[in-house]
Write an enzyme that holds these catalytic residues in place. Structure first.
Site, short mmCIF file in Angstrom:
data_model
loop_
_atom_site.label_atom_id
_atom_site.label_comp_id
_atom_site.label_asym_id
_atom_site.label_seq_id
_atom_site.Cartn_x
_atom_site.Cartn_y
_atom_site.Cartn_z
CE LYS A 161 20.11 35.89 57.92
NZ LYS A 161 21.38 36.66 58.05
CG ASP A 219 24.65 35.13 57.71
OD1 ASP A 219 25.67 35.47 57.09
OD2 ASP A 219 23.51 35.59 57.46
CG HIS A 243 40.27 42.42 39.28
ND1 HIS A 243 38.94 42.74 39.18
CD2 HIS A 243 40.54 41.60 38.22
CE1 HIS A 243 38.42 42.15 38.12
NE2 HIS A 243 39.37 41.46 37.51
CB CYS A 271 22.04 36.55 53.41
SG CYS A 271 23.32 37.20 54.52
#
Length: 516
Positions: free
Chosen positions: A132, A44, A255, A84
Site C-alpha cells: 500500500k 495502517d 463536543h 490515509c
C-alpha cells in the site's frame, strides 16, 4: 515464517548472532564509510501507544519489542493528518497537509512530486516498493465523498456500518489478511534473492493494510470499513484483563464535532460492554498479525546478514480509536487516532532508547536523506530524526538549527463538520476548529489540580479522563475564560465577543506552550 508460524521473541533474538555474515560489502559514499540501506515498514491504523507502557501490556508484539531492545522507540510520534492519503502525502513529501493540499483521500501529491525515494534513487540507491502506497490517491465510499463537501447542511449522514467483530478460521489460521501476507512474502523474497546480491545500498518500502478494519459488505457498497476481523490464533495474543473499557460522555454532553463524528461513524446507538471489549480485543489481535509481518522482514534481514547494515523503520499513517470517545476509525485528534508508532534500529542507533521528543511523519523525508547523506532541502516541514537517534545536538547535523518543540496535525476530510488543527508540545495538546462560526478550541494537558488554587469542583473538572497515556494524560477540555457551550447561531455582536474570547484563550495557551 518458520514451521508455518511467525517468528517469536526467541527466534528474533537469535538473528543478531548471524546478522554479520552473508552480505556483500556496500560501496562507500564520498565521506568514506558505506551508506546504510533502509527498510521502511508502514502499516495502517496502528495506535502508537501500544508500543510502550502501559499500552504494550494489552497485546504481545514481539517484533516491536525486538526493535525496542536493539533500537529506539519514539514515545510521542504523531500523524500530520489522521487519515490515509493525506498522512502518507506528508510522509512522502516532508510537508504539512496545508502545503501539499492533500485534503482527503481523493487529493494526494501530484504524481510527479519528487519523494525521498526518488532522491535516493537519483543518488545511487536501489529502490523497491511493495504493498500500500496511497500518497497520490486513496479511496472513499460514495457517501464519504458527498459528505466531505456538504457538512454544513442541517442534517447528518451515517457514513459507516456499525462497528462489529468477525472471528474466522481456527487456532491454526495465521494468514488472515492474505493481501498483506502476499506483499510481505514478496518483500522477503526480494531481500533473500536480490538485496543480498546488491553492491549498492538499497531502500525497501513495505506498505500494509492491517490493522485497518475490513469492509462491511452487509452495509452496502457505499459504506466504509467497520469490521474487525481476526482468527483465534491472533486473539490468543491479547490480554483481555488489560483491555480498558473507555467511559463515554452522554450524547448531550459531547463536543459538537465529537457528536457529529460519532453519528456519522454509526456509534451513537447502544453498545454493551462486551461489544466494546470485543471490538478492542479484535483490533489488538489485528495489531499482533501486523507485528508478525514486521517480524518476517526482520527475520529475512537477519538470515541474509543485512540486519546490522540496514536501518529499519516501523511506523503507521495514523492510529485507531477502537471505541474510545464513542468512535472507531481515525479522523480525530484524540490520542488513539493521532498517536502513531515510530521505532528505528540500525547502524549508529543507540539501543533501548525511549525518546520523549514530539515528532511526526514529515520527519521521515529528511531522515531518509540524512541516512543517504543527501543534502536536505530547506523548505521541508520536517526535521531529521538522526540527531535524536544518535544523541547529537541539531547544530552538529542540521544547518537549519534545532527542531521545533511542537508538531502540527490537521484534518479536512470526512466524518467531521469542521476542519481540525492540533498543536502538540510538552505536556499540552491544543485543538482548534475552523467551521466559520462557533466551535471553541480545546486544551488538554497533564494538569495537576494540586498546583491550582481552585475549588474542589474545578479540581475534579481538571482530572484526566480514563484514556491516559504515558506522557500526556488526556484530560477534559480546560475552559480557561469561562467560555460555555458554543452557540449554534451567532449574531454579529456574539460573533465579535466569541472572537475576542478565542483570541484571549489562544494567547493564554501560547504562554503555556512557551513555558513548558
Amino acid at each position: 515464517m518458520r514451521g508455518g508460524e511467525p517468528l517469536g521473541r526467541a527466534g528474533l533474538a537469535l538473528l543478531l548472532m548471524a546478522a554479520g555474515a552473508g552480505a556483500r560489502p556496500r560501496p562507500a559514499a564520498p565521506g568514506g564509510q558505506p551508506r546504510s540501506s533502509v527498510v521502511l515498514v508502514a502499516c495502517d491504523s496502528l495506535d502508537g501507544r501500544l508500543t510502550f507502557f502501559p499500552g504494550n501490556q494489552t497485546v504481545d508484539l514481539p517484533s516491536v519489542n525486538f526493535m525496542k531492545r536493539y533500537g529506539a522507540v519514539f514515545l510521542n510520534a504523531y500523524t500530520n493528518s489522521p487519515i490515509c492519503c493525506p498522512s502518507r502525502a506528508a510522509m512522502w513529501s516532508g510537508l504539512f497537509t496545508h502545503l501539499t493540499e492533500s485534503w482527503n483521500n481523493f487529493k494526494g501529491l501530484d504524481p510527479d512530486y519528487v519523494t525521498w525515494m526518488d532522491l535516493m534513487e537519483q543518488n545511487g540507491y536501489h529502490t523497491q516498493k511493495f504493498g500500500k502506497l496511497d500518497y497520490t490517491s486513496g479511496h472513499h465510499s460514495v457517501s464519504n465523498r458527498v459528505e466531505a463537501w456538504t457538512r454544513d447542511v442541517h442534517f447528518l449522514l451515517r457514513q459507516e456500518g456499525r462497528p462489529m467483530v468477525n472471528l474466522t478460521g481456527d487456532r491454526k489460521r495465521v494468514r488472515v489478511m492474505e493481501a498483506d501476507w502476499r506483499n510481505t512474502d514478496k518483500a522477503v523474497n526480494w531481500i533473500k534473492e536480490e538485496a543480498v546480491n546488491l553492491t549498492q545500498p538499497f531502500v525497501l518500502y513495505l506498505g500494509l493494510n492491517l490493522p485497518h478494519p475490513y469492509p462491511s459488505p452487509y452495509a452496502g457498497e457505499n459504506f466504509g470499513s467497520s469490521t474487525f476481523l481476526t482468527s483465534p490464533y491472533w486473539l490468543e495474543k491479547v490480554n483481555y484483563e488489560a483491555i480498558k473499557i473507555p467511559k463515554w460522555s452522554s450524547l448531550s454532553e459531547m463536543h459538537p464535532v465529537d457528536y457529529y463524528s460519532s453519528y456519522t461513524k454509526n456509534c451513537t446507538g447502544e453498545f454493551t460492554e462486551e461489544e466494546v471489549r470485543n471490538i478492542r480485543a479484535f483490533y489488538y489481535a489485528m495489531c499482533a498479525e501486523t507485528d508478525a509481518m514486521l517480524g518476517e522482514i526482520i527475520s529475512a534481514l537477519g538470515d541474509t546478514g543485512l540486519l546490522r547494515k540496514a536501518v529499519v523503520i516501523f511506523t503507521a499513517d495514523h492510529g485507531e480509536l477502537a471505541m474510545e470517545h464513542r468512535q472507531f476509525y481515525k479522523m480525530s485528534m484524540y490520542e488513539g487516532s493521532s498517536h502513531v508508532p515510530l521505532l528505528v534500529m540500525g547502524p549508529g542507533v543507540k539501543e533501548q532508547q525511549e525518546i520523549p521528543n514530539v515528532v511526526s511523519l514529515v520527519d521521515i523525508y529528511p531522515t531518509m536523506l540524512d541516512i543517504a547523506r543527501i543534502p536536505v532541502p530547506q523548505n521541508l516541514s520536517g526535521y531529521s530524526l538522526i540527531p535524536l537517534l544518535h544523541k547529537k545536538t541539531e547544530s552538529e547535523v542540521s544547518p537549519r538549527g534545532p527542531r521545533p518543540s511542537w508538531v502540527l496535525s490537521e484534518f479536512h476530510g470526512c466524518n467531521v463538520n469542521s476542519s481540525v488543527y492540533m498543536l502538540r508540545t510538552g505536556k499540552w495538546k491544543y485543538i482548534a476548529y475552523s467551521d466559520g462560526c462557533s466551535v471553541l478550541p480545546q486544551l488538554f494537558g497533564a494538569l495537576n489540580p494540586r498546583r491550582h488554587r481552585r475549588s474542589k469542583k474545578t479540581a475534579e473538572h481538571l482530572k484526566p479522563k480514563e484514556d491516559n497515556f504515558v506522557h500526556l494524560p488526556e484530560g477534559k477540555p480546560v475552559n480557561l475564560n469561562g467560555l460555555t457551550k458554543p452557540c449554534t447561531v451567532c449574531s454579529h455582536q456574539e460573533d465579535q465577543q466569541r472572537r475576542s474570547n478565542e483570541m484571549s484563550l489562544e494567547s493564554t495557551v501560547m504562554v503555556s506552550f512557551s513555558s513548558t
